[in-house]
Design a protein around this motif. Structure first.
Motif, PDB file in Angstrom:
ATOM      1  N   VAL A 108       0.834  -1.206   0.000  1.00 17.97           N
ATOM      2  CA  VAL A 108       0.000   0.000   0.000  1.00 17.97           C
ATOM      3  C   VAL A 108       0.867   1.255   0.000  1.00 17.97           C
ATOM      4  N   ILE A 109       1.892   1.279   0.854  1.00 16.36           N
ATOM      5  CA  ILE A 109       2.778   2.449   0.941  1.00 16.36           C
ATOM      6  C   ILE A 109       3.470   2.705  -0.395  1.00 16.36           C
ATOM      7  N   PHE A 110       4.031   1.642  -0.986  1.00 15.03           N
ATOM      8  CA  PHE A 110       4.740   1.800  -2.257  1.00 15.03           C
ATOM      9  C   PHE A 110       3.789   2.128  -3.401  1.00 15.03           C
ATOM     10  N   THR A 111       2.561   1.612  -3.325  1.00 14.92           N
ATOM     11  CA  THR A 111       1.570   1.917  -4.362  1.00 14.92           C
ATOM     12  C   THR A 111       1.184   3.387  -4.331  1.00 14.92           C
ATOM     13  N   ILE A 112       0.927   3.907  -3.138  1.00 11.38           N
ATOM     14  CA  ILE A 112       0.579   5.325  -3.003  1.00 11.38           C
ATOM     15  C   ILE A 112       1.721   6.207  -3.485  1.00 11.38           C
ATOM     16  N   ALA A 113       2.952   5.852  -3.088  1.00 11.44           N
ATOM     17  CA  ALA A 113       4.126   6.619  -3.525  1.00 11.44           C
ATOM     18  C   ALA A 113       4.270   6.575  -5.047  1.00 11.44           C
ATOM     19  N   THR A 114       4.036   5.402  -5.629  1.00 14.89           N
ATOM     20  CA  THR A 114       4.111   5.247  -7.087  1.00 14.89           C
ATOM     21  C   THR A 114       3.132   6.167  -7.793  1.00 14.89           C
ATOM     22  N   LEU A 115       1.888   6.155  -7.348  1.00 15.61           N
ATOM     23  CA  LEU A 115       0.846   6.946  -8.005  1.00 15.61           C
ATOM     24  C   LEU A 115       1.086   8.444  -7.849  1.00 15.61           C
ATOM     25  N   ILE A 116       1.542   8.856  -6.678  1.00 15.33           N
ATOM     26  CA  ILE A 116       1.845  10.281  -6.468  1.00 15.33           C
ATOM     27  C   ILE A 116       2.965  10.727  -7.396  1.00 15.33           C
ATOM     28  N   LEU A 117       4.012   9.919  -7.483  1.00 16.16           N
ATOM     29  CA  LEU A 117       5.153  10.269  -8.329  1.00 16.16           C
ATOM     30  C   LEU A 117       4.771  10.271  -9.810  1.00 16.16           C
ATOM     31  N   PHE A 118       3.986   9.286 -10.233  1.00 20.93           N
ATOM     32  CA  PHE A 118       3.535   9.269 -11.627  1.00 20.93           C
ATOM     33  C   PHE A 118       2.653  10.481 -11.925  1.00 20.93           C
ATOM     34  N   PHE A 119       1.787  10.822 -10.989  1.00 21.07           N
ATOM     35  CA  PHE A 119       0.915  11.979 -11.173  1.00 21.07           C
ATOM     36  C   PHE A 119       1.744  13.251 -11.367  1.00 21.07           C
ATOM     37  N   VAL A 120       2.677  13.489 -10.448  1.00 19.55           N
ATOM     38  CA  VAL A 120       3.500  14.703 -10.519  1.00 19.55           C
ATOM     39  C   VAL A 120       4.397  14.679 -11.758  1.00 19.55           C
ATOM     40  N   GLY A 121       5.040  13.526 -11.994  1.00 17.66           N
ATOM     41  CA  GLY A 121       5.972  13.424 -13.112  1.00 17.66           C
ATOM     42  C   GLY A 121       5.308  13.595 -14.464  1.00 17.66           C
ATOM     43  N   PHE A 122       4.204  12.912 -14.695  1.00 14.47           N
ATOM     44  CA  PHE A 122       3.513  13.024 -15.975  1.00 14.47           C
ATOM     45  C   PHE A 122       2.838  14.390 -16.126  1.00 14.47           C
ATOM     46  N   PHE A 123       2.349  14.937 -15.018  1.00  9.94           N
ATOM     47  CA  PHE A 123       1.652  16.218 -15.097  1.00  9.94           C
ATOM     48  C   PHE A 123       2.611  17.360 -15.427  1.00  9.94           C
ATOM     49  N   LYS A 124       3.892  17.154 -15.150  1.00 16.57           N
ATOM     50  CA  LYS A 124       4.892  18.178 -15.474  1.00 16.57           C
ATOM     51  C   LYS A 124       5.190  18.228 -16.971  1.00 16.57           C
ATOM     52  N   THR A 125       4.786  17.202 -17.711  1.00 18.71           N
ATOM     53  CA  THR A 125       5.042  17.175 -19.147  1.00 18.71           C
ATOM     54  C   THR A 125       3.885  17.816 -19.898  1.00 18.71           C
ATOM     55  N   LYS A 126       4.139  18.214 -21.138  1.00 14.16           N
ATOM     56  CA  LYS A 126       3.073  18.772 -21.969  1.00 14.16           C
ATOM     57  C   LYS A 126       2.270  17.667 -22.641  1.00 14.16           C
ATOM     58  N   GLU A 127       2.981  16.622 -23.040  1.00 12.50           N
ATOM     59  CA  GLU A 127       2.372  15.581 -23.863  1.00 12.50           C
ATOM     60  C   GLU A 127       1.629  14.519 -23.063  1.00 12.50           C
ATOM     61  N   TYR A 128       2.055  14.284 -21.816  1.00 15.35           N
ATOM     62  CA  TYR A 128       1.519  13.148 -21.069  1.00 15.35           C
ATOM     63  C   TYR A 128       0.743  13.559 -19.820  1.00 15.35           C
ATOM     64  N   LYS A 129       0.224  14.769 -19.812  1.00 13.55           N
ATOM     65  CA  LYS A 129      -0.562  15.226 -18.661  1.00 13.55           C
ATOM     66  C   LYS A 129      -1.744  14.301 -18.383  1.00 13.55           C
ATOM     67  N   TYR A 130      -2.330  13.769 -19.462  1.00 15.91           N
ATOM     68  CA  TYR A 130      -3.515  12.915 -19.307  1.00 15.91           C
ATOM     69  C   TYR A 130      -3.213  11.688 -18.457  1.00 15.91           C
ATOM     70  N   PHE A 131      -1.957  11.164 -18.555  1.00 16.37           N
ATOM     71  CA  PHE A 131      -1.651   9.993 -17.733  1.00 16.37           C
ATOM     72  C   PHE A 131      -1.390  10.399 -16.289  1.00 16.37           C
ATOM     73  N   GLY A 132      -0.998  11.653 -16.095  1.00 12.65           N
ATOM     74  CA  GLY A 132      -0.913  12.165 -14.737  1.00 12.65           C
ATOM     75  C   GLY A 132      -2.295  12.202 -14.106  1.00 12.65           C
ATOM     76  N   ILE A 133      -3.292  12.592 -14.890  1.00 14.16           N
ATOM     77  CA  ILE A 133      -4.680  12.632 -14.402  1.00 14.16           C
ATOM     78  C   ILE A 133      -5.173  11.224 -14.103  1.00 14.16           C
ATOM     79  N   ILE A 134      -4.832  10.268 -14.976  1.00 10.68           N
ATOM     80  CA  ILE A 134      -5.207   8.867 -14.731  1.00 10.68           C
ATOM     81  C   ILE A 134      -4.609   8.382 -13.418  1.00 10.68           C
ATOM     82  N   SER A 135      -3.344   8.718 -13.186  1.00  8.06           N
ATOM     83  CA  SER A 135      -2.677   8.323 -11.935  1.00  8.06           C
ATOM     84  C   SER A 135      -3.393   8.910 -10.726  1.00  8.06           C
TER      85      SER A 135
END
Length: 220
Positions: A134-161
């Motif tokens: 659970v801890i690693f899953t939450i950390a994974t999703l937060i990092l994917f959200f922030v990381g993808f949302f920082k891009t122009k092309e892959y913001k949508y996957f940040g939203i999915i995360s």
């Protein structure tokens, strides 16, 4: 191994997340079929592979295949995207790989001793594995959200995360709100969310590889 072989291998591995998703749901479906009187509304998915479960053999087989394909996919994802996109996505990929390894090894070696929770050492280790997952899953999703949302092309996957992360918290809240006869629903919201996320990540990776391949061809 030449560059073409490497590309073909990573493209094959990009499908492993989807294959893992299929095996996961096969483990649930076959487990419920071979477990008389199993109640998915009230019982946890882990009951299907408990040591005393009548469905343990068939359900564990598909569960192990799910784990193998998911671990290979997560390691392949991290290896390919390491240093690409941005550092946060790289970190997310690493944490994701660690989570899948802990989940696979932990639940394989420490299934529940019996349906429900008997409080044995085996069960305590199963719960400890769940806490780490659970801890690693939450950390994974937060990092994917922030990381993808920082891009122009892959913001949508940040939203999915972010949506998957919200679903995890909804499932956790429901586990504290719903009566015991409906705890299976709350647990499935949590578990299915991350399994489906892995499948979506697999699709995204394949789409990304196809796009890169298309760009390379257009330059030749």
């Amino acid at each position: 191994m030449n560059n073409t072989s490497n590309k073909n291998l990573i493209k094959i591995i990009s499908f492993f997340g989807l294959i893992g998703l299929i095996f996961y749901f096969l483990h649930v479906i076959t487990g419920e079929i071979f477990y008389p009187n199993y109640d998915p509304l009230a019982q946890a998915i882990s009951d299907l592979t408990a040591l005393n479960s009548p469905s343990r053999n068939i359900s564990s087989l598909f569960s192990i295949l799910y784990g193998i394909f998911t671990v290979i996919f997560s390691i392949g994802f991290f290896t390919y995207f390491k240093g690409k996109i941005n550092r946060i996505v790289t970190s997310a990929s690493f944490v994701f790989a660690i989570m899948t390894i802990i989940s696979f090894l932990g639940y394989t070696f420490f299934p529940l001793s019996e349906s429900g929770y008997a409080g044995s050492f085996q069960d305590q280790m199963h719960i400890l594995v769940t806490v780490f997952v659970v801890i690693f899953t939450i950390a994974t999703l937060i990092l994917f959200f922030v990381g993808f949302f920082k891009t122009k092309e892959y913001k949508y996957f940040g939203i999915i995360s972010l949506v998957i992360l919200i679903l995890l918290f909804v499932g956790a809240m429901l586990m504290n709100i719903l009566p015991n006869e409906y705890l299976g629903i709350a647990e499935r919201i949590n578990v299915y969310s991350i399994v489906i996320f892995t499948g979506l990540l697999s699709l995204w990776m394949y789409k990304h590889l196809k796009k890169i391949e298309g760009m390379a061809l257009s330059l030749t």
